[in-house]
Write a protein that holds these residues in place. Structure first.
Motif, PDB file in Angstrom:
ATOM      1  N   MET A 197       0.801  -1.219   0.000  1.00 20.73           N
ATOM      2  CA  MET A 197       0.000   0.000   0.000  1.00 20.73           C
ATOM      3  C   MET A 197       0.832   1.266   0.000  1.00 20.73           C
ATOM      4  SD  MET A 197      -3.011  -0.808   2.735  1.00 20.73           S
ATOM      5  CE  MET A 197      -3.547   0.891   2.563  1.00 20.73           C
ATOM      6  N   GLY A 198       2.070   1.176   0.471  1.00 22.64           N
ATOM      7  CA  GLY A 198       2.840   2.373   0.726  1.00 22.64           C
ATOM      8  C   GLY A 198       2.520   2.881   2.122  1.00 22.64           C
ATOM      9  N   GLY A 199       3.390   3.720   2.651  1.00 20.70           N
ATOM     10  CA  GLY A 199       3.154   4.227   3.989  1.00 20.70           C
ATOM     11  C   GLY A 199       3.781   3.339   5.039  1.00 20.70           C
ATOM     12  N   SER A 200       3.337   3.517   6.271  1.00 18.91           N
ATOM     13  CA  SER A 200       3.917   2.790   7.397  1.00 18.91           C
ATOM     14  C   SER A 200       3.122   1.529   7.710  1.00 18.91           C
ATOM     15  CB  SER A 200       3.923   3.689   8.639  1.00 18.91           C
ATOM     16  OG  SER A 200       2.593   3.952   9.055  1.00 18.91           O
ATOM     17  N   PRO A 201       3.740   0.545   8.396  1.00 17.84           N
ATOM     18  CA  PRO A 201       2.992  -0.636   8.823  1.00 17.84           C
ATOM     19  C   PRO A 201       1.814  -0.285   9.727  1.00 17.84           C
ATOM     20  CG  PRO A 201       5.347  -1.053   8.980  1.00 17.84           C
ATOM     21  CD  PRO A 201       5.191   0.412   8.666  1.00 17.84           C
ATOM     22  N   PHE A 202       1.950   0.791  10.506  1.00 19.00           N
ATOM     23  CA  PHE A 202       0.857   1.191  11.398  1.00 19.00           C
ATOM     24  C   PHE A 202      -0.382   1.593  10.600  1.00 19.00           C
ATOM     25  CE2 PHE A 202      -1.466   4.576  13.593  1.00 19.00           C
ATOM     26  CZ  PHE A 202      -1.841   3.914  14.742  1.00 19.00           C
ATOM     27  N   LEU A 203      -0.196   2.443   9.585  1.00 23.28           N
ATOM     28  CA  LEU A 203      -1.343   2.904   8.801  1.00 23.28           C
ATOM     29  C   LEU A 203      -1.878   1.805   7.880  1.00 23.28           C
ATOM     30  CD1 LEU A 203      -0.198   6.502   7.811  1.00 23.28           C
ATOM     31  CD2 LEU A 203      -1.929   5.866   9.492  1.00 23.28           C
ATOM     32  N   ALA A 204      -0.993   0.942   7.422  1.00 22.92           N
ATOM     33  CA  ALA A 204      -1.416  -0.088   6.478  1.00 22.92           C
ATOM     34  C   ALA A 204      -2.019  -1.309   7.147  1.00 22.92           C
ATOM     35  CB  ALA A 204      -0.223  -0.523   5.615  1.00 22.92           C
ATOM     36  N   ARG A 205      -1.637  -1.594   8.382  1.00 23.67           N
ATOM     37  CA  ARG A 205      -2.079  -2.823   9.036  1.00 23.67           C
ATOM     38  C   ARG A 205      -2.721  -2.594  10.403  1.00 23.67           C
ATOM     39  NH1 ARG A 205      -3.249  -8.410   8.672  1.00 23.67           N
ATOM     40  NH2 ARG A 205      -2.727  -9.385  10.657  1.00 23.67           N
ATOM     41  N   SER A 206      -1.982  -1.954  11.321  1.00 22.26           N
ATOM     42  CA  SER A 206      -2.450  -1.846  12.703  1.00 22.26           C
ATOM     43  C   SER A 206      -3.725  -1.025  12.823  1.00 22.26           C
ATOM     44  CB  SER A 206      -1.351  -1.226  13.581  1.00 22.26           C
ATOM     45  OG  SER A 206      -0.193  -2.018  13.566  1.00 22.26           O
ATOM     46  N   LEU A 207      -3.778   0.112  12.132  1.00 18.28           N
ATOM     47  CA  LEU A 207      -4.937   0.995  12.259  1.00 18.28           C
ATOM     48  C   LEU A 207      -6.205   0.372  11.670  1.00 18.28           C
ATOM     49  CD1 LEU A 207      -5.731   3.759  13.367  1.00 18.28           C
ATOM     50  CD2 LEU A 207      -5.238   4.720  11.116  1.00 18.28           C
ATOM     51  N   PRO A 208      -6.176  -0.163  10.433  1.00 17.78           N
ATOM     52  CA  PRO A 208      -7.395  -0.816   9.920  1.00 17.78           C
ATOM     53  C   PRO A 208      -7.836  -2.007  10.763  1.00 17.78           C
ATOM     54  CG  PRO A 208      -5.847  -0.373   8.130  1.00 17.78           C
ATOM     55  CD  PRO A 208      -5.112  -0.118   9.410  1.00 17.78           C
ATOM     56  N   LYS A 209      -6.882  -2.770  11.310  1.00 18.76           N
ATOM     57  CA  LYS A 209      -7.247  -3.932  12.124  1.00 18.76           C
ATOM     58  C   LYS A 209      -7.908  -3.484  13.424  1.00 18.76           C
ATOM     59  CE  LYS A 209      -5.410  -8.332  13.775  1.00 18.76           C
ATOM     60  NZ  LYS A 209      -4.204  -9.171  13.944  1.00 18.76           N
ATOM     61  N   MET A 210      -7.406  -2.402  14.025  1.00 21.05           N
ATOM     62  CA  MET A 210      -8.043  -1.859  15.223  1.00 21.05           C
ATOM     63  C   MET A 210      -9.463  -1.401  14.927  1.00 21.05           C
ATOM     64  SD  MET A 210      -9.171   1.188  16.656  1.00 21.05           S
ATOM     65  CE  MET A 210      -8.330   2.451  15.709  1.00 21.05           C
TER      66      MET A 210
ATOM     67  N   TYR B  71      -3.298   6.977  -9.033  1.00 15.50           N
ATOM     68  CA  TYR B  71      -3.157   8.392  -8.703  1.00 15.50           C
ATOM     69  C   TYR B  71      -1.732   8.661  -8.236  1.00 15.50           C
ATOM     70  CZ  TYR B  71      -8.287   8.504  -8.588  1.00 15.50           C
ATOM     71  OH  TYR B  71      -9.614   8.424  -8.904  1.00 15.50           O
ATOM     72  N   ARG B  72      -1.369   9.947  -8.239  1.00 14.72           N
ATOM     73  CA  ARG B  72      -0.062  10.382  -7.764  1.00 14.72           C
ATOM     74  C   ARG B  72      -0.214  11.158  -6.458  1.00 14.72           C
ATOM     75  NH1 ARG B  72       4.269   9.983 -11.106  1.00 14.72           N
ATOM     76  NH2 ARG B  72       3.846   9.173 -13.199  1.00 14.72           N
ATOM     77  N   PHE B  73       0.717  10.901  -5.548  1.00 11.45           N
ATOM     78  CA  PHE B  73       0.698  11.541  -4.240  1.00 11.45           C
ATOM     79  C   PHE B  73       2.089  12.067  -3.928  1.00 11.45           C
ATOM     80  CE2 PHE B  73      -2.409   8.149  -4.399  1.00 11.45           C
ATOM     81  CZ  PHE B  73      -3.558   8.737  -3.905  1.00 11.45           C
ATOM     82  N   CYS B  74       2.127  13.010  -2.959  1.00 13.05           N
ATOM     83  CA  CYS B  74       3.423  13.570  -2.582  1.00 13.05           C
ATOM     84  C   CYS B  74       4.183  12.658  -1.630  1.00 13.05           C
ATOM     85  CB  CYS B  74       3.247  14.962  -1.961  1.00 13.05           C
ATOM     86  SG  CYS B  74       2.327  14.957  -0.394  1.00 13.05           S
ATOM     87  N   SER B  75       3.487  11.691  -1.000  1.00 12.47           N
ATOM     88  CA  SER B  75       4.144  10.802  -0.052  1.00 12.47           C
ATOM     89  C   SER B  75       3.314   9.537   0.114  1.00 12.47           C
ATOM     90  CB  SER B  75       4.301  11.486   1.307  1.00 12.47           C
ATOM     91  OG  SER B  75       3.036  11.687   1.908  1.00 12.47           O
ATOM     92  N   PRO B  76       3.923   8.448   0.594  1.00 13.26           N
ATOM     93  CA  PRO B  76       3.154   7.229   0.888  1.00 13.26           C
ATOM     94  C   PRO B  76       2.071   7.457   1.938  1.00 13.26           C
ATOM     95  CG  PRO B  76       5.502   6.744   0.808  1.00 13.26           C
ATOM     96  CD  PRO B  76       5.371   8.235   0.762  1.00 13.26           C
ATOM     97  N   THR B  77       2.317   8.367   2.891  1.00 13.24           N
ATOM     98  CA  THR B  77       1.313   8.641   3.927  1.00 13.24           C
ATOM     99  C   THR B  77       0.037   9.202   3.318  1.00 13.24           C
ATOM    100  OG1 THR B  77       3.033   9.034   5.576  1.00 13.24           O
ATOM    101  CG2 THR B  77       0.842   9.929   6.040  1.00 13.24           C
ATOM    102  N   CYS B  78       0.160  10.150   2.390  1.00 11.27           N
ATOM    103  CA  CYS B  78      -1.025  10.713   1.725  1.00 11.27           C
ATOM    104  C   CYS B  78      -1.760   9.639   0.919  1.00 11.27           C
ATOM    105  CB  CYS B  78      -0.625  11.878   0.824  1.00 11.27           C
ATOM    106  SG  CYS B  78      -0.351  13.434   1.712  1.00 11.27           S
ATOM    107  N   ALA B  79      -1.004   8.734   0.307  1.00 10.78           N
ATOM    108  CA  ALA B  79      -1.639   7.650  -0.448  1.00 10.78           C
ATOM    109  C   ALA B  79      -2.452   6.750   0.472  1.00 10.78           C
ATOM    110  CB  ALA B  79      -0.571   6.843  -1.181  1.00 10.78           C
TER     111      ALA B  79
END
Length: 325
Positions: free
Chosen positions: A151-164, A308-316
């Motif tokens: 997905m891009g971004g951090s493991p927290f945003l990609a996995r931990s947050l959706p699972k919570m 789409y294009r983003f400025c960072s993995p976090t925005c994506a």
């Protein structure tokens, strides 16, 4: 499993008018990492049970907290039967809780799912903490790294947050089980009201109830009295203060008393950022509108796979979560 966010999905709204069927109570108190939180949480649970006159499911994220909460309820000498996970089998506890209208059930994460109690017996659900997985699990760390690469971004945003958020939705779903049900959800984790990725994800997972900071609104709702609702002066921690520190969490303890609102309450949901004015044809991020398009991500949006294009993995990642929710 190899699944991707490009797989077809379908999100259906509830057939019931949830906004008028309950109230979400988030009392003002210390943060969950503050040493004072456990004692405050125990006292708050006792207050909730008194306000609901039993009829409460208390969901804890650990056995230690379930034991502490149940001991606090016993010491309060309340005249309501207390059922605790581990003292009997799951089926026995479920039937006793359903049959004894004013009983209290204290349980852990295994009761976040599968408990179906309709009617007055389950009129209030207490969720102690946002149900994040405990840190240090090597399997979860590996799964988070894989999700982050996809997905891009951090493991927290990609996995931990959706699972919570998924676990939180299941826990909150124990309350409204039929069109005639109504009740209160009490969350003792103040991050729910913050303008952060955690707060936004948590609120999306919870029913769209009106928000209150007063435990008295549990009894007000169940007895048909007017609600006090959310304190318009309650401070909301800014996104850059969401570092989990005790100092930032204590800022919620000094909220002013409930008074008549003199100005609109602070926004609970973070709006999509307004794009920054740019020169003609200058590339910009799809999510935040800032200059830059160095990160490319494929998003499944409106049943179509789009790039789409983003400025960072976090925005994506943030854009992906908004497209899903």
């Amino acid at each position: 499993l190899g699944a991707t966010f490009a797989e077809p999905t379908l999100l259906l709204p509830s057939p019931w008018p949830l906004a008028s069927m309950g109230v979400l109570v988030v009392p003002v108190g210390p943060g969950t990492k503050d040493p004072l939180w456990s004692g405050w949480a125990d006292r708050s649970i006792v207050e909730v049970v008194k306000a609901a006159r039993g009829r409460t499911l208390v969901l804890c994220t650990s056995w230690a907290r379930a034991k502490a909460a149940s001991e606090a309820i016993r010491c309060a000498g309340l005249p309501y039967p207390l059922l605790v996970q581990g003292e009997a089998g799951r089926d026995v506890l479920s039937h006793r809780f359903r049959d004894d209208t004013h009983s209290i059930l204290v349980a852990t994460r295994s009761f976040f799912e599968g408990l179906d109690v309709q009617g007055e017996s389950l009129s209030c659900v207490v969720i102690e903490k946002l149900p994040f997985d405990p840190p240090g699990d090597p399997l979860e760390e590996a799964a988070g790294n894989v999700a982050a690469k996809r997905m891009g971004g951090s493991p927290f945003l990609a996995r931990s947050l959706p699972k919570m958020a998924s676990a939180l939705a299941q826990a909150a779903g124990r309350l409204i089980r039929s069109p005639s049900d109504r009740g209160a959800i009490v969350c003792l984790d103040g991050r729910v009201t913050e303008r952060t990725s955690i707060g936004n994800a948590a609120r999306r997972a919870l029913p769209p109830f009106p928000i209150s900071t007063s435990i008295a609104d549990v009894g007000n709702l169940l007895d048909g009295r007017p609600l006090i609702l959310r304190n318009p002066g309650m401070p909301v921690v800014a996104p850059d203060a969401d570092d989990g520190s005790t100092m930032n969490r204590k800022r919620r303890v000094v909220a002013p008393p409930v008074t008549a609102p003199t100005e609109p309450p602070p926004m609970l949901f973070t709006p999509t950022p307004t794009p920054t004015p740019l020169a003609a044809n200058e590339p910009r991020c799809r999510y935040c509108g800032k200059p830059g398009d160095s990160h490319v991500a494929t998003i499944f949006e409106n049943r179509e796979r789009r790039t789409y294009r983003f400025c960072s993995p976090t925005c994506a990642t943030h854009y992906q979560m908004g497209a899903e929710g």
